[in-house]
Design a protein around this motif. Structure first.
Motif, PDB file in Angstrom:
ATOM      1  N   SER A 333       0.847  -1.198   0.000  1.00 31.81           N
ATOM      2  CA  SER A 333       0.000   0.000   0.000  1.00 31.81           C
ATOM      3  C   SER A 333       0.877   1.240   0.000  1.00 31.81           C
ATOM      4  O   SER A 333       2.009   1.227   0.503  1.00 31.81           O
ATOM      5  CB  SER A 333      -0.928   0.025   1.225  1.00 31.81           C
ATOM      6  OG  SER A 333      -0.173   0.127   2.429  1.00 31.81           O
ATOM      7  N   VAL A 334       0.325   2.302  -0.572  1.00 33.33           N
ATOM      8  CA  VAL A 334       0.988   3.608  -0.619  1.00 33.33           C
ATOM      9  C   VAL A 334      -0.003   4.647  -0.098  1.00 33.33           C
ATOM     10  O   VAL A 334      -1.118   4.749  -0.629  1.00 33.33           O
ATOM     11  CB  VAL A 334       1.447   3.972  -2.046  1.00 33.33           C
ATOM     12  CG1 VAL A 334       2.049   5.370  -2.067  1.00 33.33           C
ATOM     13  CG2 VAL A 334       2.449   2.947  -2.558  1.00 33.33           C
ATOM     14  N   ASP A 335       0.390   5.388   0.919  1.00 32.99           N
ATOM     15  CA  ASP A 335      -0.444   6.451   1.473  1.00 32.99           C
ATOM     16  C   ASP A 335       0.325   7.761   1.423  1.00 32.99           C
ATOM     17  O   ASP A 335       1.492   7.823   1.857  1.00 32.99           O
ATOM     18  CB  ASP A 335      -0.836   6.141   2.917  1.00 32.99           C
ATOM     19  CG  ASP A 335      -1.732   4.928   3.024  1.00 32.99           C
ATOM     20  OD1 ASP A 335      -2.911   5.056   2.673  1.00 32.99           O
ATOM     21  OD2 ASP A 335      -1.249   3.856   3.451  1.00 32.99           O
ATOM     22  N   VAL A 336      -0.334   8.793   0.909  1.00 36.44           N
ATOM     23  CA  VAL A 336       0.271  10.125   0.811  1.00 36.44           C
ATOM     24  C   VAL A 336      -0.725  11.124   1.386  1.00 36.44           C
ATOM     25  O   VAL A 336      -1.903  11.118   1.002  1.00 36.44           O
ATOM     26  CB  VAL A 336       0.611  10.491  -0.655  1.00 36.44           C
ATOM     27  CG1 VAL A 336       1.255  11.873  -0.716  1.00 36.44           C
ATOM     28  CG2 VAL A 336       1.526   9.441  -1.265  1.00 36.44           C
ATOM     29  N   TRP A 337      -0.263  11.953   2.309  1.00 32.84           N
ATOM     30  CA  TRP A 337      -1.129  12.971   2.882  1.00 32.84           C
ATOM     31  C   TRP A 337      -0.294  14.145   3.376  1.00 32.84           C
ATOM     32  O   TRP A 337       0.941  14.063   3.446  1.00 32.84           O
ATOM     33  CB  TRP A 337      -1.971  12.383   4.021  1.00 32.84           C
ATOM     34  CG  TRP A 337      -1.227  12.061   5.283  1.00 32.84           C
ATOM     35  CD1 TRP A 337      -1.140  12.805   6.410  1.00 32.84           C
ATOM     36  CD2 TRP A 337      -0.455  10.874   5.543  1.00 32.84           C
ATOM     37  NE1 TRP A 337      -0.373  12.174   7.352  1.00 32.84           N
ATOM     38  CE2 TRP A 337       0.049  10.982   6.849  1.00 32.84           C
ATOM     39  CE3 TRP A 337      -0.138   9.737   4.785  1.00 32.84           C
ATOM     40  CZ2 TRP A 337       0.860  10.008   7.427  1.00 32.84           C
ATOM     41  CZ3 TRP A 337       0.678   8.754   5.368  1.00 32.84           C
ATOM     42  CH2 TRP A 337       1.155   8.905   6.672  1.00 32.84           C
ATOM     43  N   ARG A 338      -0.984  15.223   3.706  1.00 36.57           N
ATOM     44  CA  ARG A 338      -0.322  16.424   4.196  1.00 36.57           C
ATOM     45  C   ARG A 338      -0.640  16.617   5.668  1.00 36.57           C
ATOM     46  O   ARG A 338      -1.788  16.456   6.101  1.00 36.57           O
ATOM     47  CB  ARG A 338      -0.773  17.662   3.401  1.00 36.57           C
ATOM     48  CG  ARG A 338      -0.141  18.959   3.917  1.00 36.57           C
ATOM     49  CD  ARG A 338      -0.638  20.172   3.145  1.00 36.57           C
ATOM     50  NE  ARG A 338      -0.045  21.405   3.677  1.00 36.57           N
ATOM     51  CZ  ARG A 338      -0.282  22.624   3.202  1.00 36.57           C
ATOM     52  NH1 ARG A 338      -1.116  22.779   2.174  1.00 36.57           N
ATOM     53  NH2 ARG A 338       0.287  23.679   3.733  1.00 36.57           N
ATOM     54  N   SER A 339       0.390  16.960   6.440  1.00 39.86           N
ATOM     55  CA  SER A 339       0.221  17.277   7.857  1.00 39.86           C
ATOM     56  C   SER A 339       0.945  18.589   8.130  1.00 39.86           C
ATOM     57  O   SER A 339       2.186  18.640   8.131  1.00 39.86           O
ATOM     58  CB  SER A 339       0.799  16.151   8.727  1.00 39.86           C
ATOM     59  OG  SER A 339       0.707  16.483  10.097  1.00 39.86           O
ATOM     60  N   ASP A 340       0.167  19.646   8.327  1.00 35.20           N
ATOM     61  CA  ASP A 340       0.730  20.992   8.536  1.00 35.20           C
ATOM     62  C   ASP A 340       1.619  21.363   7.351  1.00 35.20           C
ATOM     63  O   ASP A 340       1.150  21.433   6.231  1.00 35.20           O
ATOM     64  CB  ASP A 340       1.474  21.061   9.871  1.00 35.20           C
ATOM     65  CG  ASP A 340       0.543  20.844  11.056  1.00 35.20           C
ATOM     66  OD1 ASP A 340      -0.643  21.209  10.941  1.00 35.20           O
ATOM     67  OD2 ASP A 340       0.990  20.299  12.077  1.00 35.20           O
ATOM     68  N   ASP A 341       2.892  21.564   7.600  1.00 36.16           N
ATOM     69  CA  ASP A 341       3.795  21.987   6.524  1.00 36.16           C
ATOM     70  C   ASP A 341       4.686  20.842   6.051  1.00 36.16           C
ATOM     71  O   ASP A 341       5.793  21.062   5.571  1.00 36.16           O
ATOM     72  CB  ASP A 341       4.669  23.156   6.985  1.00 36.16           C
ATOM     73  CG  ASP A 341       5.521  22.809   8.201  1.00 36.16           C
ATOM     74  OD1 ASP A 341       5.236  21.769   8.842  1.00 36.16           O
ATOM     75  OD2 ASP A 341       6.452  23.572   8.513  1.00 36.16           O
ATOM     76  N   ARG A 342       4.203  19.594   6.184  1.00 36.78           N
ATOM     77  CA  ARG A 342       4.977  18.431   5.753  1.00 36.78           C
ATOM     78  C   ARG A 342       4.125  17.560   4.835  1.00 36.78           C
ATOM     79  O   ARG A 342       2.909  17.403   5.022  1.00 36.78           O
ATOM     80  CB  ARG A 342       5.428  17.587   6.948  1.00 36.78           C
ATOM     81  CG  ARG A 342       6.157  18.352   8.026  1.00 36.78           C
ATOM     82  CD  ARG A 342       7.522  18.807   7.583  1.00 36.78           C
ATOM     83  NE  ARG A 342       8.485  17.713   7.545  1.00 36.78           N
ATOM     84  CZ  ARG A 342       9.755  17.880   7.211  1.00 36.78           C
ATOM     85  NH1 ARG A 342      10.199  19.071   6.866  1.00 36.78           N
ATOM     86  NH2 ARG A 342      10.579  16.854   7.209  1.00 36.78           N
ATOM     87  N   LEU A 343       4.768  17.000   3.835  1.00 37.71           N
ATOM     88  CA  LEU A 343       4.163  16.011   2.961  1.00 37.71           C
ATOM     89  C   LEU A 343       4.653  14.640   3.418  1.00 37.71           C
ATOM     90  O   LEU A 343       5.860  14.372   3.417  1.00 37.71           O
ATOM     91  CB  LEU A 343       4.558  16.255   1.500  1.00 37.71           C
ATOM     92  CG  LEU A 343       4.043  15.225   0.485  1.00 37.71           C
ATOM     93  CD1 LEU A 343       2.522  15.265   0.401  1.00 37.71           C
ATOM     94  CD2 LEU A 343       4.661  15.478  -0.890  1.00 37.71           C
TER      95      LEU A 343
END
Length: 403
Positions: A333-343
């Motif tokens: 699996s591949v998960d990509v998300w944004r958290s504040d100022d980080r990818l």
């Protein structure tokens, strides 16, 4: 009438057993004072050790700089001074209660990417090492002074020794904070950026060499054969039209293969689907070529800067290639998300595990590439699996000109 005795006279006539108990006997110095005294008495042997080290190793290295071994010896001496500073910080923390953070380690990386001389120069200009050298150099007279005053006061001026010890210990606290504290944040960032710049330059040079090699061995060689075939077909066009037509047909096939190789090369540089449709579509396309079923989840409300997006794409692409070749996994699996100022990127598989940064599967190169842009790369892969790779990249908004 009998005179009633006064309370004062009655109290005065009490036996000794009725007197209130005396406070328990105790030392005049508390625990903190004894720790300060112990630190001041230990200053002499510790300062002698540090002074002898500085004079022997660093001065010898400086004197031998006219030879080949001088600069490496001086760099090794500065790295050893860092360890002496670590011991002094620990002693101050235990006896003086001084809480000083440990300096950041030198960003030295093994291998041939940085080379011997850049690492040597980085060690020679280390501000933490030089400040520790200064600390050890000036401590010998101070150690003799504090040892003499403390030992003499312990027998002669013991009633006021706590005040003397506090004053001398405060001077020690000031020295530790001033000379053994971490480097200024700007100095640390400059050192990291200088090292990262070398990684970026080396990575770019390697990519250029790869592109040049692929062009030379693939599309360029095919186009040369195509030109030769069309030249022969032109010569035979009047004499043998059938042979010329066969050559033209063969050349047409060569053109198609050359175009396919150029498309593959362009996809390796920067795929068109990434530019046109973003990470979700591009990663789905990569996952479809993986030999293991991959579930892709991209939760982004907007697209990051093109450079960050490209690094994220190639990071996932490299990890999925490793899963195809080495993991023996059944699913990923591949998960990509944004958290504040980080990818954030997380790639998981249920394979055999055992992946590491030194495993020879390109993990170290990925870690260096992410580190060069102030990112993080963490591998959790116990033997037997599963493997979880987490990557972080700084988020930068996409400018209008980037699509």
């Amino acid at each position: 009438m009998t005179e009633r005795p006064s309370p004062s006279r009655k109290a005065a006539g009490r036996p000794d057993s009725d007197q209130p108990p005396l406070p328990p006997a105790r030392f005049a110095y508390d625990r903190t004072t004894w720790k300060e005294i112990a630190h001041l008495l230990a200053n002499l042997p510790v300062s002698v050790l540090g002074f002898v080290y500085v004079v022997t190793v660093l001065f010898t290295g400086a004197w031998l700089t006219v030879t080949v071994i001088g600069f490496p010896l001086l760099a090794a001496g500065l790295m050893g001074a860092r360890q002496l500073g670590k011991l002094e910080r620990a002693r101050a923390r235990a006896l003086l209660g001084v809480r000083v953070d440990e300096p950041s380690p030198l960003p030295l990386r093994g291998g041939s990417r940085n080379g011997f001389f850049p690492q040597l120069w980085l060690a020679l200009k280390d501000p933490v090492g030089w400040r520790t050298v200064l600390y050890d150099f000036i401590r010998l007279p101070w150690g003799i002074l504090t040892f003499t005053i403390t030992l003499t006061s312990l027998f002669v001026l013991w009633p006021v020794l706590p005040f003397i010890a506090r004053g001398l210990a405060n001077a020690d606290r000031a020295m530790v904070r001033g000379l053994l504290s971490p480097s200024d944040e700007l100095e640390r960032r400059i050192a990291e950026l200088e090292s990262d710049r070398g990684v970026v330059v080396d990575t770019a040079a390697a990519d250029l060499r790869r592109i040049e090699r692929d062009l030379h061995d693939g599309a360029q060689a095919r186009l040369v054969n195509l030109a030769m075939g069309l030249g022969l077909a032109k010569e035979k066009l009047l004499e043998d039209p059938d042979s010329a037509a066969a050559m033209v047909e063969e050349a047409h096939g060569e053109v198609k293969l050359a175009l396919q190789e150029l498309r593959d090369l362009a996809r390796g540089i920067h795929p068109a689907v990434l530019t046109d449709r973003g990470l979700d579509a591009a990663l789905s396309a990569v996952a479809s070529r993986c030999t293991v079923p991959v579930k892709v989840s991209v939760d982004l409300l907007s697209r990051p800067a093109a450079a960050i997006e490209g690094i994220a794409y190639f990071t996932v692409s490299e990890l999925l290639q490793n899963i195809s070749k080495h993991s023996w996994a059944k699913s990923a699996s591949v998960d990509v998300w944004r958290s504040d100022d980080r990818l954030l990127i997380q790639v998981w598989d249920d394979g055999r595990g055992g992946a590491s940064l030194d495993g020879g599967t390109g993990m170290r190169g990925l870690a260096d590439r992410l580190d060069a842009v102030d990112g993080l790369f963490v591998v959790e892969s116990p033997q037997g699996g599963p493997t979880t790779v987490t990557a972080e990249l700084p988020w930068r908004d996409r400018t209008p000109g980037q699509g």
